[in-house]
Write a protein that holds these residues in place. Structure first.
Motif, PDB file in Angstrom:
ATOM      1  N   ASN B  74      32.026   3.824 -64.321  1.00 20.05           N
ATOM      2  CA  ASN B  74      33.415   4.089 -64.704  1.00 20.05           C
ATOM      3  C   ASN B  74      33.521   5.361 -65.539  1.00 20.05           C
ATOM      4  O   ASN B  74      34.432   6.180 -65.350  1.00 20.05           O
ATOM      5  CB  ASN B  74      33.946   2.883 -65.499  1.00 20.05           C
ATOM      6  CG  ASN B  74      35.458   2.819 -65.495  1.00 20.05           C
ATOM      7  OD1 ASN B  74      36.110   3.627 -64.851  1.00 20.05           O
ATOM      8  ND2 ASN B  74      36.011   1.871 -66.220  1.00 20.05           N
ATOM      9  N   LEU B  75      32.557   5.554 -66.449  1.00 13.85           N
ATOM     10  CA  LEU B  75      32.570   6.762 -67.277  1.00 13.85           C
ATOM     11  C   LEU B  75      32.308   8.011 -66.435  1.00 13.85           C
ATOM     12  O   LEU B  75      32.909   9.057 -66.675  1.00 13.85           O
ATOM     13  CB  LEU B  75      31.538   6.636 -68.405  1.00 13.85           C
ATOM     14  CG  LEU B  75      31.954   5.674 -69.530  1.00 13.85           C
ATOM     15  CD1 LEU B  75      30.773   5.331 -70.415  1.00 13.85           C
ATOM     16  CD2 LEU B  75      33.080   6.284 -70.359  1.00 13.85           C
ATOM     17  N   CYS B  76      31.415   7.907 -65.448  1.00 18.63           N
ATOM     18  CA  CYS B  76      31.192   9.036 -64.538  1.00 18.63           C
ATOM     19  C   CYS B  76      32.497   9.450 -63.878  1.00 18.63           C
ATOM     20  O   CYS B  76      32.779  10.641 -63.704  1.00 18.63           O
ATOM     21  CB  CYS B  76      30.173   8.668 -63.454  1.00 18.63           C
ATOM     22  SG  CYS B  76      28.496   8.614 -64.065  1.00 18.63           S
ATOM     23  N   ASP B  77      33.301   8.462 -63.524  1.00 17.64           N
ATOM     24  CA  ASP B  77      34.600   8.743 -62.919  1.00 17.64           C
ATOM     25  C   ASP B  77      35.478   9.501 -63.912  1.00 17.64           C
ATOM     26  O   ASP B  77      36.138  10.481 -63.557  1.00 17.64           O
ATOM     27  CB  ASP B  77      35.259   7.419 -62.506  1.00 17.64           C
ATOM     28  CG  ASP B  77      36.584   7.636 -61.808  1.00 17.64           C
ATOM     29  OD1 ASP B  77      36.643   8.501 -60.914  1.00 17.64           O
ATOM     30  OD2 ASP B  77      37.556   6.935 -62.160  1.00 17.64           O
ATOM     31  N   PHE B 222      27.164  17.324 -68.001  1.00 20.09           N
ATOM     32  CA  PHE B 222      26.737  16.327 -68.983  1.00 20.09           C
ATOM     33  C   PHE B 222      26.583  14.942 -68.327  1.00 20.09           C
ATOM     34  O   PHE B 222      25.545  14.296 -68.434  1.00 20.09           O
ATOM     35  CB  PHE B 222      27.754  16.284 -70.135  1.00 20.09           C
ATOM     36  CG  PHE B 222      27.465  15.226 -71.157  1.00 20.09           C
ATOM     37  CD1 PHE B 222      26.269  15.248 -71.882  1.00 20.09           C
ATOM     38  CD2 PHE B 222      28.378  14.200 -71.396  1.00 20.09           C
ATOM     39  CE1 PHE B 222      26.003  14.268 -72.821  1.00 20.09           C
ATOM     40  CE2 PHE B 222      28.112  13.219 -72.327  1.00 20.09           C
ATOM     41  CZ  PHE B 222      26.923  13.246 -73.043  1.00 20.09           C
ATOM     42  N   ALA B 223      27.627  14.516 -67.606  1.00 20.95           N
ATOM     43  CA  ALA B 223      27.589  13.190 -66.981  1.00 20.95           C
ATOM     44  C   ALA B 223      26.458  13.103 -65.955  1.00 20.95           C
ATOM     45  O   ALA B 223      25.726  12.100 -65.889  1.00 20.95           O
ATOM     46  CB  ALA B 223      28.931  12.872 -66.321  1.00 20.95           C
ATOM     47  N   THR B 224      26.292  14.165 -65.156  1.00 22.87           N
ATOM     48  CA  THR B 224      25.240  14.154 -64.134  1.00 22.87           C
ATOM     49  C   THR B 224      23.860  14.054 -64.781  1.00 22.87           C
ATOM     50  O   THR B 224      22.988  13.308 -64.306  1.00 22.87           O
ATOM     51  CB  THR B 224      25.319  15.435 -63.277  1.00 22.87           C
ATOM     52  OG1 THR B 224      26.682  15.639 -62.901  1.00 22.87           O
ATOM     53  CG2 THR B 224      24.485  15.319 -62.024  1.00 22.87           C
ATOM     54  N   VAL B 227      23.248  10.545 -66.084  1.00 25.38           N
ATOM     55  CA  VAL B 227      22.935   9.613 -64.988  1.00 25.38           C
ATOM     56  C   VAL B 227      21.491   9.816 -64.521  1.00 25.38           C
ATOM     57  O   VAL B 227      20.746   8.843 -64.307  1.00 25.38           O
ATOM     58  CB  VAL B 227      23.922   9.792 -63.810  1.00 25.38           C
ATOM     59  CG1 VAL B 227      23.453   9.004 -62.593  1.00 25.38           C
ATOM     60  CG2 VAL B 227      25.304   9.310 -64.211  1.00 25.38           C
ATOM     61  N   ALA B 228      21.082  11.085 -64.398  1.00 23.34           N
ATOM     62  CA  ALA B 228      19.713  11.367 -63.953  1.00 23.34           C
ATOM     63  C   ALA B 228      18.697  10.830 -64.967  1.00 23.34           C
ATOM     64  O   ALA B 228      17.685  10.217 -64.583  1.00 23.34           O
ATOM     65  CB  ALA B 228      19.535  12.871 -63.763  1.00 23.34           C
ATOM     66  N   LEU B 229      18.982  11.035 -66.253  1.00 22.79           N
ATOM     67  CA  LEU B 229      18.065  10.546 -67.286  1.00 22.79           C
ATOM     68  C   LEU B 229      18.041   9.012 -67.311  1.00 22.79           C
ATOM     69  O   LEU B 229      16.994   8.396 -67.527  1.00 22.79           O
ATOM     70  CB  LEU B 229      18.479  11.089 -68.660  1.00 22.79           C
ATOM     71  CG  LEU B 229      18.228  12.597 -68.864  1.00 22.79           C
ATOM     72  CD1 LEU B 229      18.788  13.055 -70.206  1.00 22.79           C
ATOM     73  CD2 LEU B 229      16.721  12.895 -68.798  1.00 22.79           C
ATOM     74  N   VAL B 254      25.597   6.847 -74.392  1.00 24.90           N
ATOM     75  CA  VAL B 254      25.558   8.315 -74.534  1.00 24.90           C
ATOM     76  C   VAL B 254      26.790   8.948 -73.871  1.00 24.90           C
ATOM     77  O   VAL B 254      27.347   9.922 -74.371  1.00 24.90           O
ATOM     78  CB  VAL B 254      24.251   8.885 -73.919  1.00 24.90           C
ATOM     79  CG1 VAL B 254      24.292  10.408 -73.848  1.00 24.90           C
ATOM     80  CG2 VAL B 254      23.058   8.434 -74.739  1.00 24.90           C
ATOM     81  N   LEU B 255      27.227   8.367 -72.762  1.00 23.30           N
ATOM     82  CA  LEU B 255      28.439   8.885 -72.106  1.00 23.30           C
ATOM     83  C   LEU B 255      29.701   8.443 -72.835  1.00 23.30           C
ATOM     84  O   LEU B 255      30.683   9.179 -72.897  1.00 23.30           O
ATOM     85  CB  LEU B 255      28.511   8.407 -70.653  1.00 23.30           C
ATOM     86  CG  LEU B 255      27.765   9.186 -69.581  1.00 23.30           C
ATOM     87  CD1 LEU B 255      28.130   8.630 -68.207  1.00 23.30           C
ATOM     88  CD2 LEU B 255      28.093  10.676 -69.630  1.00 23.30           C
TER      89      LEU B 255
END
Lengths: 191, 416
Positions: B74-77, B222-224, B227-229, B254-255
């Protein structure tokens, strides 16, 4: 003599060729209408997928309403672009939503002289796949004359695949365990 | 209480729970029937308190994991990740429908694998829909690809599907081992979907999209990165025997902190996005299915599924799981089947996943279809135009099921 009523079925991906064919083939004083149908099954499938999740996650988001809004806006824009290309400011714009093939047939049920329809599919070769399901239904059931056009360049007749050697055509399946005599053209080739 | 009566009551409560979750009368949360139903089974002694405690203790961390992943998605969105993906798909396709379909396949497969199928269904699909509309192409192949891949591309990682999280807990596999074993089945399922959809929609993949005005939106770096981490964190935590749920929680936090600070999301929206009623629903559903298992159905299921890891056994397990997922929905199917096979090693557990994850494409949403049918019919007052969707399901699910299971069998021999 009254003007012919021409309905142009506008579909994403093929609409430009369809509109151009209408301009090319019919008198400018014809009564033109542009028809677009938003398929109801696409938004339905997308919405149903979220119902399958038991509505979990992301509360407050209502995808289906957005799907319908997006589809309605896109349909209206497409009709406007088609009217622009047609060059007839007074063309009637018909926007429908539902099962595409049935909506198209019902939209041309009365008072229509010709329905202009574009073929679908990959045009790099001729074949049975040039009509998608909805187009096939419309061609079969439209209660008026149907003009079927290539949406872009008309492929040459050499794009038909050559006949297969050594196999009879599909409708002439040989009975099992029995070799039929080769068809005449086949015999001729091997003489 | 005699076992047949207890069993019947538990089954009835399961049906009522699932019906409520699908129909959602007046929009009530799915927990409104599920939680009282589970409580009733406890009060009547149909589900002994000790058993319920064990079950809840096992489900708790899984549910926490799910909550963290959903918040993360949801935060990525909110950071615009999906919008950016849409713009990159539009630009990358250059308006060509087959190229666009390939990009949609890639995006849906990755989003499903990393952020769960929920993210694909709820967050990515609307973006794909809007992207196709903007390009003035036909939406059907691309939207159906999303709905199909949300299921069949959810095989790869424990986080990809709630059923995987349940199996992950039951199998004792590490995160890396799970991913390594399921990589081949995941690729096989996506490959079969591509071959079938590309052919099925050949006539609709036509024309050249309108690419004027299409530009690539900036990728939310930042979001990407987070997510990768987080994804790397899943593997690392699991390697050190720490629950990967903590990596998901860390990523979500963190997000979340800068998102709340910059008002991308309000604190209230963030709390709501944890979706506590749904988590309560999963817990209650787990308890109800446990009660059903205890009173006879469990042993029936144990007899129904073979225990070995041979190709034949794996295929039978996958098919049984797919059928069950279509009868009672994949979540209860997984809850019912996993305990029956978890003693037999990783192979049968993962075969159950292939069945319950890819099977639902067979019947529309793969579950209690009649109820759904009614729900939509009542709401819209129209005939359901889904014959094409059903035909597509009928020709994709059997080959996906067989190919993915074959890939699993090979994978088990390679990965061990």
């Amino acid at each position: 003599m009254t003007a012919m009523r021409i309905v142009v079925w506008v579909v994403e991906g093929t609409w430009e060729g369809c509109v151009d064919a209408a301009v090319e083939h019919f008198p400018a004083d014809s009564e033109f209408a542009l028809l677009h149908v938003t398929p109801s099954d696409v938004a339905e499938a997308a919405d149903a997928a979220s119902v399958g999740l038991f509505g979990r996650g992301f509360p407050g988001r209502r995808p289906n309403r957005r799907y319908d809004d997006i589809a309605a806006d896109e349909g209206a824009e497409l009709l406007a672009a088609a009217a622009d290309r047609l060059g007839h400011a007074d063309a009637e714009l018909i926007s429908r939503r539902g099962r595409v093939e049935r909506e198209v047939v019902s939209a041309v049920a009365e008072g229509v002289d010709v329905l202009v329809v574009a073929r679908d599919g990959d045009h790099s070769r001729l074949g049975p796949k040039s009509l998608a399901h909805a187009t096939r239904f419309v061609v079969d059931h439209a209660p008026c004359a149907v003009m079927l056009v290539w949406p872009d360049e008309t492929p040459g007749i050499d794009s038909i695949p050559p006949p297969k050697h050594g196999h009879p055509p599909e409708h002439e399946h040989p009975p099992k365990h029995e070799r039929p005599p080769p068809p005449p053209h086949h015999r001729h080739e091997h003489l | 209480m005699p076992s047949p009566i207890a069993e019947t009551l538990a089954v009835l409560l399961l049906v009522a729970t699932l019906a409520c979750a699908i129909v959602r009368p007046r929009g009530v949360p799915e927990a409104v029937v599920a939680v009282p139903a589970a409580c009733l089974l406890l009060v009547l002694g149909i589900l002994p308190l000790g058993q319920a405690g064990t079950e809840a203790g096992g489900l708790g961390p899984t549910i926490g994991f799910l909550a963290a992943v959903l918040v993360l998605a949801n935060l990525c969105d909110r950071y615009g990740l999906f919008e950016a993906a849409g713009s990159w798909m539009a630009a990358g396709s250059r308006g060509r429908p087959v190229s666009l379909l390939a990009l949609v396949f890639a995006a849906a497969s990755v989003v499903t694998a990393v952020l769960s199928l929920d993210a694909t269904v709820v967050l990515l699909t609307p973006v794909v829909f809007a992207t196709v509309a903007r390009l003035r192409l036909r939406a059907k192949p691309h939207v159906y690809a999303c709905t199909h891949l949300a299921n069949s591309a959810s095989l790869l990682l424990p986080v990809s599907n709630l059923t995987n999280l349940l199996a992950f807990a039951a199998s004792g596999l590490s995160f890396a081992r799970f991913g390594a074993t399921m990589a081949l089945p995941w690729l096989a399922a996506i490959g079969v979907e591509w071959l079938v959809l590309r052919r099925f929609f050949a006539a609709d993949l036509v024309g050249r999209g309108e690419t004027r005005g299409v530009r690539r939106l900036p990728v939310p770096v930042f979001a990407t990165t987070v997510v990768a981490l987080t994804l790397a964190g899943f593997f690392v935590t699991s390697a050190f025997n720490v629950s990967p749920a903590f990596a998901a929680l860390g990523g979500a936090l963190v997000l979340a902190v800068p998102a709340v600070a910059s008002r991308r999301i309000t604190l209230r929206e963030l709390v709501v996005s944890v979706d506590v009623p749904f988590l309560a629903f999963v817990l209650a559903l787990g308890l109800i299915v446990k009660a059903i298992s205890l009173h006879g159905l469990g042993s029936v299921v144990t007899h129904l599924v073979p225990g070995g890891s041979g190709l034949g056994s794996l295929l039978v397990i996958a098919v049984v799981a797919a059928v069950l997922a279509n009868v009672i929905n994949n979540l209860p199917a997984a809850l019912l089947l996993l305990p029956a096979v978890s003693g037999a090693g990783a192979g049968p557990v993962l075969a159950v996943l292939i069945g319950v994850n890819t099977g639902p494409n067979l019947t529309y949403v793969g579950s209690l279809a009649t109820l759904l049918w009614r729900r939509v019919l009542i709401r819209r007052g129209e005939e359901l135009p889904i014959s094409e969707f059903l035909r597509l399901g009928a020709i994709t699910v059997p080959p996906v099921l067989i190919t993915a299971t074959l890939a699993l069998w090979i994978s088990l021999r390679l990965v061990g």
